[in-house]
Design a protein around this motif. Structure first.
Motif, PDB file in Angstrom:
ATOM      1  N   ALA A   1       0.833  -1.204   0.000  1.00  0.00           N
ATOM      2  CA  ALA A   1       0.000   0.000   0.000  1.00  0.00           C
ATOM      3  C   ALA A   1       0.869   1.256   0.000  1.00  0.00           C
ATOM      4  O   ALA A   1       0.597   2.209  -0.747  1.00  0.00           O
TER       5      ALA A   1
ATOM      6  N   LEU B   1       2.429   1.741  -3.485  1.00  0.00           N
ATOM      7  CA  LEU B   1       1.467   2.252  -4.463  1.00  0.00           C
ATOM      8  C   LEU B   1       1.183   3.735  -4.246  1.00  0.00           C
ATOM      9  O   LEU B   1       1.054   4.507  -5.204  1.00  0.00           O
ATOM     10  N   LEU B   2       1.099   4.155  -2.983  1.00  0.00           N
ATOM     11  CA  LEU B   2       0.811   5.565  -2.693  1.00  0.00           C
ATOM     12  C   LEU B   2       1.988   6.471  -3.030  1.00  0.00           C
ATOM     13  O   LEU B   2       1.814   7.600  -3.507  1.00  0.00           O
TER      14      LEU B   2
ATOM     15  N   VAL C   1      -2.011   5.650  -8.524  1.00  0.00           N
ATOM     16  CA  VAL C   1      -3.247   4.942  -8.212  1.00  0.00           C
ATOM     17  C   VAL C   1      -4.047   5.764  -7.194  1.00  0.00           C
ATOM     18  O   VAL C   1      -3.474   6.277  -6.224  1.00  0.00           O
TER      19      VAL C   1
ATOM     20  N   THR D   1      -6.299   2.109  -3.127  1.00  0.00           N
ATOM     21  CA  THR D   1      -5.216   1.461  -2.365  1.00  0.00           C
ATOM     22  C   THR D   1      -5.614   1.203  -0.921  1.00  0.00           C
ATOM     23  O   THR D   1      -5.424   0.108  -0.399  1.00  0.00           O
TER      24      THR D   1
END
Length: 316
Positions: free
Chosen positions: A98, A101-102, A107, A112
């Protein structure tokens, strides 16, 4: 006869098949946009979806691999403490993914955080507590089962699983599964004092399939293939914090291995009957109808006359 086990398998197969075009399109779009990390992740999800569809289709057909003592089902063979360590590592992986991805992709935050929060909740507040609190055999439940006539007073019980925490809250379709030295007894309840039961000889179990199922990773779908080609499927809901499907399956695997290696399972200790606390007397145990898989298989209404693979399938 309950069809929930087969329905859960079909639902998971549909969702896995649905993931193929979705992740395939995402992989194509992200790779074309030079989002290599997201594209590779989507391709990996495509591979997982294909593997899941194949595995689920095999379990629906009852064509699992032959059970090999001591082999396979590595997660369920782990000790209680090792399972907890593994799940803690899984929580850390979710957090790292997570965060990655952040920080390194575009995204959307909700895309997420919502799946990450759901995964962490499932592992930390559902799966881990019930593994930690699971008791292989508790005397109170044993005496309830004796009074209902499900087990004998002197019968050795090695493992016990219930879909519920208290007998007062039993609902239609809840299950009790009892593991003895040589049998697996499955009881599907229609109420606290009535239901149907089948007994499966552990020596007749030649194939075994186990798949997670249910909301938030709660349940386990178990598929058993017997030596006479009968297939028994049943769903452990996993809704009780006092009974862990994972730990019960661990005990089942140990018993199957012990029989295969000709080791005698240890006898349970003396039972200590709990205080009655004003408990009501139970009626005669005849309200639990026994279905005999071995002598009268055609009497079980849940067994199709001709399954696609030529096998008899019972969804219990």
């Amino acid at each position: 006869m309950d069809q929930q086990s087969a329905q859960e398998l079909r639902k998971k197969r549909f969702l896995s098949a649905l993931g193929l075009p979705i992740f395939g399109v995402l992989a194509y779009v992200w790779l074309n946009d030079d989002e290599l990390l997201l594209g590779a992740g989507s391709l990996l999800c495509v591979l997982f979806s294909i593997a899941a569809v194949i595995k689920l289709s095999r379990q629906l057909r009852g064509s699992m691999s032959v059970y090999r003592p001591g082999k396979g089902f590595w997660y369920y063979r782990l000790t209680r403490q090792n399972k907890l360590h593994y799940l803690t590592a899984g929580e850390a992986v979710i957090v790292l993914i997570a965060a990655g991805l952040l920080l390194f992709t575009e995204v959307p935050v909700y895309f997420t955080l919502l799946p990450a929060a759901a995964g962490l909740y499932s592992l930390h507040f559902v799966v881990k507590p019930r593994i930690r609190l699971h008791t292989p055999v508790d005397d109170a439940s044993l005496f309830e089962l004796e009074e209902l006539g499900i087990i004998g007073m002197n019968e050795t019980v090695l493992g016990l699983y219930k879909d519920f925490e208290q007998w007062a809250y039993v609902t239609d379709g809840d299950k009790i599964v009892v593991l003895t030295n040589d049998q697996l007894v499955i009881v599907r309840l229609s109420g606290p004092e009535s239901g149907e039961r089948i007994s499966v000889s552990l020596r007749d179990i030649h194939r075994l399939g186990i798949l997670s199922s249910g909301n938030a990773g709660q349940g386990l779908n178990v598929v058993i293939g017997l030596s006479d080609e009968t297939v028994v499927r049943f769903l452990l809901h996993g809704e009780s914090f006092q009974d862990s499907p994972e730990e019960f399956v661990h005990q089942l695997l140990q018993s199957l291995d012990a029989l295969a290696f000709q080791r005698l399972a240890p006898a349970s200790g003396q039972r200590h009957r709990p205080e009655s606390g004003g408990r009501q007397e139970r009626p005669a145990p005849s309200e639990h109808r026994k279905l005999d898989l071995y002598d009268h298989p055609a009497a079980a209404s849940g067994i199709p006359a001709s399954a696609p693979s030529g096998q008899r399938v019972l969804d219990f």
